[in-house]
Design an enzyme around this catalytic site. Structure first.
Site, PDB file in Angstrom:
ATOM      1  CG  ASN B  33      -1.939   1.085   1.336  1.00  0.00           C
ATOM      2  OD1 ASN B  33      -1.421   2.260   1.331  1.00  0.00           O
ATOM      3  ND2 ASN B  33      -3.203   0.963   1.098  1.00  0.00           N
ATOM      4  CB  THR B  56      -5.782   1.932  -3.829  1.00  0.00           C
ATOM      5  OG1 THR B  56      -6.015   3.363  -3.208  1.00  0.00           O
ATOM      6  CG2 THR B  56      -6.499   1.477  -4.728  1.00  0.00           C
ATOM      7  CD  GLU B  57      -5.652   3.807   1.816  1.00  0.00           C
ATOM      8  OE1 GLU B  57      -4.956   3.353   1.010  1.00  0.00           O
ATOM      9  OE2 GLU B  57      -5.374   4.909   2.097  1.00  0.00           O
ATOM     10  CG  ASN B  58      -9.910   3.788  -3.097  1.00  0.00           C
ATOM     11  OD1 ASN B  58      -8.676   3.456  -2.968  1.00  0.00           O
ATOM     12  ND2 ASN B  58     -10.488   4.145  -4.155  1.00  0.00           N
ATOM     13  CB  SER B  98     -10.432  -2.307   1.719  1.00  0.00           C
ATOM     14  OG  SER B  98      -9.316  -1.693   1.499  1.00  0.00           O
TER      15      SER B  98
END
Lengths: 236, 224
Positions: B33, B56-58, B98
């Protein structure tokens, strides 16, 4: 026969009441249910507590709801975005209360609320200002914070396709908060580009099962926040 | 190496060189990340023959490069809300999943920017604590608490010349004891139980130069 379709965004948000807790999906503009938010502005409910990752941009969508003075409190992880001026003004003037929550804690609080879990322990924010006032507990030599599940009266969500039973699939990273918010709200309202008949979505690819969704409304050609902002739109 | 070089002289690595240096240390097959800013540059410098999977944390694993101008999809974005692409083998998921990847220790490495890092590995990177600032935290606290290794990539000093590597952070913390290694324009530095330990100096930089710009004791390279 089950048919969760409603004919318009206005009808979909018709019973949102003053003081309601409203979850609003979206991460930035991806998954932001602009048409449902605009219908809520027209509907007039106020003193809302909004749960959302961001606070919108320009003067459309969530930023327009804030600007209209309808939100007394926002539970949020990142209320600062490019083109975001409405919330900073409200925050500085003390008109809207902010509960700042780490993004993963926010997502899990919403998921837990929808899953019947009143609280859980997380390592995020231990030793930081966001731990203040929170109960902590040690597990296996590591410190964790107690966080509460979040529920809502309504959720406004953007999907791609739903069937009339409320099964939903999403579009790419617009999925973000939709599935957990649908679980956590008494009335989950999903706007989608297309509503189809049961059987037209392969059960193997359903992301949000219909049990979590109370209303679906077709918005065939939804607007995007960035396009509205670029066009200088200010809603209403 | 002179200690009284004029301020305009360029000493140490550029941002690109910092990112390239960090990229050498990421193992093939890692789930990674990358934070917003200099961390994003790391993806450009992955050594030949290594495949990394970017999270990607979204809600995307297998994030690819930016699309051609005009070809972006507003519903395919990264955590910095910029248009990205999805590589073959990518997967989309919701936010709770996520962050289960993050909090559950499934992500191998996270690379973040920093305002301050303490010798104990505390990180401050979300707020200056200024009273009129709008507080915004995003996923940084979850990332540092959950990801197996956390690297910081940052200029060694602030624009005003103050050290970012300090005895203890004065800005509000993002996490305590969470940073493993720091890549700056001047050096690569490990955070150890004894404090900051030099791993490598940037070309043309000497130990004293780095120590003078570090707000805590810098231990020499460990010879094992």
């Amino acid at each position: 026969m089950i048919d969760k379709r409603v004919s318009s965004a206005a009808e979909a948000v018709g019973d949102v009441f003053d003081g309601a807790v409203v979850m609003v999906g979206g991460f930035g503009e991806a998954g932001s249910p602009i048409e449902l938010i605009h219908a809520l502005i027209d509907q007039g409910a106020t003193d809302l507590t909004v749960v959302s990752n961001n606070t919108g941009s320009g003067e459309v969508g969530l930023a327009a709801l804030l600007k209209a003075g309808r939100v007394s409190k926002i539970i949020c992880s990142f209320p600062r975005t490019a083109n975001s001026t409405v919330f900073p003004d409200l925050y500085r003037s003390g008109k809207t209360e902010l509960e700042l929550v780490p993004q993963g804690t926010l997502a899990e609080r919403i998921r837990a609320g929808g899953a019947g879990i009143p609280g859980f322990y997380t390592p995020a924010a231990v030793g930081t200002p966001l731990a203040e006032g929170k109960e902590s507990r040690e597990f296996d030599g590591q410190e964790f914070l107690l966080e509460r599940g979040l529920k809502a009266d309504f959720a406004l969500i953007k999907g791609q396709v739903a069937d009339t039973h409320g099964n939903v699939i999403y579009n790419k990273t617009a999925r973000n908060f939709g599935p957990p918010m649908a679980m956590a709200a008494k009335v989950a309202i999903v706007q989608v580009n297309e509503v189809v008949e049961p059987g037209e979505i392969d059960p193997e690819i359903v992301v949000t099962p219909g049990i979590f969704v109370q209303r679906v409304v077709e918005v065939a050609d939804p607007a995007f926040e960035s396009e509205l902002v670029a066009a200088g739109v200010s809603y209403p | 190496m002179t200690h009284n070089a004029p301020q305009t002289s360029i000493v140490g690595r550029t941002r690109q060189e910092m990112a390239k240096r960090l990229a050498q240390d990421i193992a093939n097959g890692s789930y990674v990340n990358l934070g917003i800013g200099i961390p994003e540059l790391v993806a450009r410098f992955v050594p030949e023959g290594r495949t990394l999977i970017y999270h990607t944390e979204n809600g995307l694993l297998g994030m690819g490069p930016s699309p051609e101008p005009g070809a972006g999809d507003p519903e395919l974005i990264n955590a910095g809300k910029r248009h990205v692409t999805a590589n073959p083998g990518a997967a989309f998921f919701h936010h709770a999943d996520s962050f289960a990847m993050i909090r559950g220790g499934h992500i191998d490495l996270c690379v973040l920017g920093a305002m301050q890092v303490s010798k104990d590995g505390d990180l401050a990177n979300w707020s200056t604590g200024a009273p009129d600032a709008i507080p915004a935290v995003g996923g940084a606290m979850d990332l540092v608490a959950g990801v197996k290794s956390v690297f910081v990539i940052t200029q060694h000093c602030t624009k005003h010349g103050d050290p970012k590597l300090v005895e203890s952070c004065t800005y509000p913390l993002t996490g305590c004891g969470v940073i493993d290694r720091i890549y700056t324009d001047l050096a690569v530095i490990d955070v150890t139980a004894e404090g900051f330990r030099l791993v490598e100096l940037s070309p043309g930089v000497d130990f004293e130069y780095v120590q003078e710009r570090t707000g805590a004791e810098l231990l020499p390279i460990a010879h094992t």
